[in-house]
Design an enzyme around this catalytic site. Sequence first.
Site, mmCIF file in Angstrom:
data_model
loop_
_atom_site.group_PDB
_atom_site.id
_atom_site.type_symbol
_atom_site.label_atom_id
_atom_site.label_comp_id
_atom_site.label_asym_id
_atom_site.label_seq_id
_atom_site.Cartn_x
_atom_site.Cartn_y
_atom_site.Cartn_z
ATOM 1 N N HIS A 69 0.822 -1.227 0.000
ATOM 2 C CA HIS A 69 0.000 0.000 0.000
ATOM 3 C C HIS A 69 0.853 1.273 0.000
ATOM 4 O O HIS A 69 0.500 2.262 0.633
ATOM 5 C CB HIS A 69 -0.970 0.015 1.192
ATOM 6 C CG HIS A 69 -1.946 -1.124 1.184
ATOM 7 N ND1 HIS A 69 -3.099 -1.089 0.448
ATOM 8 C CD2 HIS A 69 -1.921 -2.332 1.796
ATOM 9 C CE1 HIS A 69 -3.757 -2.239 0.626
ATOM 10 N NE2 HIS A 69 -3.064 -3.006 1.428
ATOM 11 N N ASN A 142 -10.160 -3.262 2.317
ATOM 12 C CA ASN A 142 -9.829 -3.213 0.893
ATOM 13 C C ASN A 142 -11.101 -2.951 0.098
ATOM 14 O O ASN A 142 -12.200 -2.939 0.663
ATOM 15 C CB ASN A 142 -9.234 -4.553 0.439
ATOM 16 C CG ASN A 142 -7.739 -4.652 0.702
ATOM 17 O OD1 ASN A 142 -7.048 -3.643 0.806
ATOM 18 N ND2 ASN A 142 -7.245 -5.860 0.808
ATOM 19 N N TYR A 352 0.538 -4.603 11.753
ATOM 20 C CA TYR A 352 0.344 -3.184 11.415
ATOM 21 C C TYR A 352 1.047 -2.239 12.385
ATOM 22 O O TYR A 352 1.831 -1.382 11.958
ATOM 23 C CB TYR A 352 -1.151 -2.860 11.271
ATOM 24 C CG TYR A 352 -1.665 -3.201 9.889
ATOM 25 C CD1 TYR A 352 -1.627 -4.500 9.416
ATOM 26 C CD2 TYR A 352 -2.143 -2.218 9.038
ATOM 27 C CE1 TYR A 352 -2.057 -4.811 8.138
ATOM 28 C CE2 TYR A 352 -2.578 -2.527 7.755
ATOM 29 C CZ TYR A 352 -2.529 -3.830 7.316
ATOM 30 O OH TYR A 352 -2.950 -4.140 6.049
#
Length: 504
Positions: A69, A142, A352
């Site tokens: 990303h 997404n 993350y």
Amino acid sequence: MANEKSNTGNGSHGIPTPKTLTTTAGRPVADNQNSVTAGPRGPVLIQDFQLIEKMAHFNRERIPERVVHAKGSGAHGHFVVTQDITRYTSAKLFSSVGKSTEMLARFSTVGGEKGSADTERDPRGFALKFYTEEGNWDMVGNNTPVFFIRDPLKFGDFIHTQKRDPQTNMKSPTMMWDFWSLSPESLHQVTILFSDRGIPDGYRHMNGYSSHTFSLTNAQGELFYVKWHFKTKQGIQNLAADVATRLKGEDADYSQRDLFGCIQDGTFPKWRACIQVMPEADAAHYKVNPFDLTKIWSHKDYPLIEVGEMTLDRNPENYFAEIEQAAFSPVNIVPGMGYSPDKMLQGRLLSYPDAHRYRVGTNYESLPVNQPKATEVHTYHRDGTMRFDSNGGSAPNYEPNSFGGPKQNAQYREVPVQLSGQPGDRYDHREGNDDYTQAGDLFRLIGKEAQQRLINNIVGSMKGIPEHIQRLQISHFYKADPNYGMGVGAGLGIEVGEALVAGD
Ligand code: NDP
């Protein structure tokens, strides 16, 4: 944040009166054109601190781009509750119809580098940060309701296939199809990726999905599993493959330009937020594992329930500060929400925040764009690189303490996590798992013309990869729907016989 360009000051033509340039330490700068040199021909003197500071800072302008990303666009906005869902959740952000919460969105492609083209065939990231009064809720999804894999152990392997070949330094369809053909759980997402929705027309014309199953808990402590859907109010629009290819050359920042431009022009994009709700007891009996990220919950079984509307109405003043440094994490939920046993979600809960600590730094959550805006932060974390706030001042830095430091509050106790009680082991996630029906459902749903475009896109990508990979992958398409397998086989000039269908 001040907008330097719109600060009219006292200057003429609306241009602000310039302030005196300074060093980072605030020392006024007398000359920003000429280095200090020994005579007009040089060399430069080390005492020209301003020269050294400029060069040194420039050398350090880049932070690591996101490993996935990396190419993205974002904007600020608001989320407004349109339907009451307090029977499912006690989260205050949903406490009353009409309630508005400030938010941030970042959209992205997945596999390309930070300078790559926006119109690649690739899933799109759909990351939202809601600045609620009970802390930030990040919905990091997404534009597809499913994903290529269902076990986080395979994430690094999968992403390597989407990046560059270790030797040629080029993208490699062979790597991609080799991995996919040996990982049939990818078939559903591969079908979406090569369908018309594989190249959305900018970021405004696509839906967003949590993809993962999360949970909501109400005031009575009841738990409901949920999937989040953000349906574009601009309508789904996609780019034809040839148009997307042309745009890669003509306007690599097509989606950035579209999002920024429409907000600048006052055409604010909107999404309708909905949930699918599964009572906790259903999870054990639903026809598919509801925590399998490669599966959807059929709308017929769990219809969409409207929750609210999100509007993006403010462009960032500074891309790096507000979008590049924005750090979204599925860890960030608020009271009245929970996670689920989804293995991929559990993997992301680890990876993350870990990625942000590496990419942005230990104190990444303290940056203005990541800080909660509607509540205060009270932790015992101290120090670390770039600690730019008061660092807790003179308050105690340990807990428990008897000096009035922040304390836990049992009111926010989470609903207990139900675990299976089965032995901890490495269970084969493919055993008895149907990777074909839902991919086939989608193939049958989209109609003849879209089926042919899907097949053409796949054939275009698989042409030139080794035949043993083509054959194995065709067997997967066939198992989803015979017409799917035969269509790709015909396009690649491979006869789809019994041996091939058996994957031999
Ligand atoms: P439904 O007929 O109730 O729903 C089909 C959904 O498919 C639509 O609501 C739409 O989802 C989505 N869809 C429509 N056209 C396309 C397209 N060209 N490409 C991709 N998606 C499209 O059936 P089910 O809920 O039983 O799902 C059937 C299949 O639809 C699934 O196997 C899945 O592949 C696909 N799908 C299902 C979704 C779900 O959450 N149930 C979501 C997206 C796709 P949307 O309104 O979200 O655009």
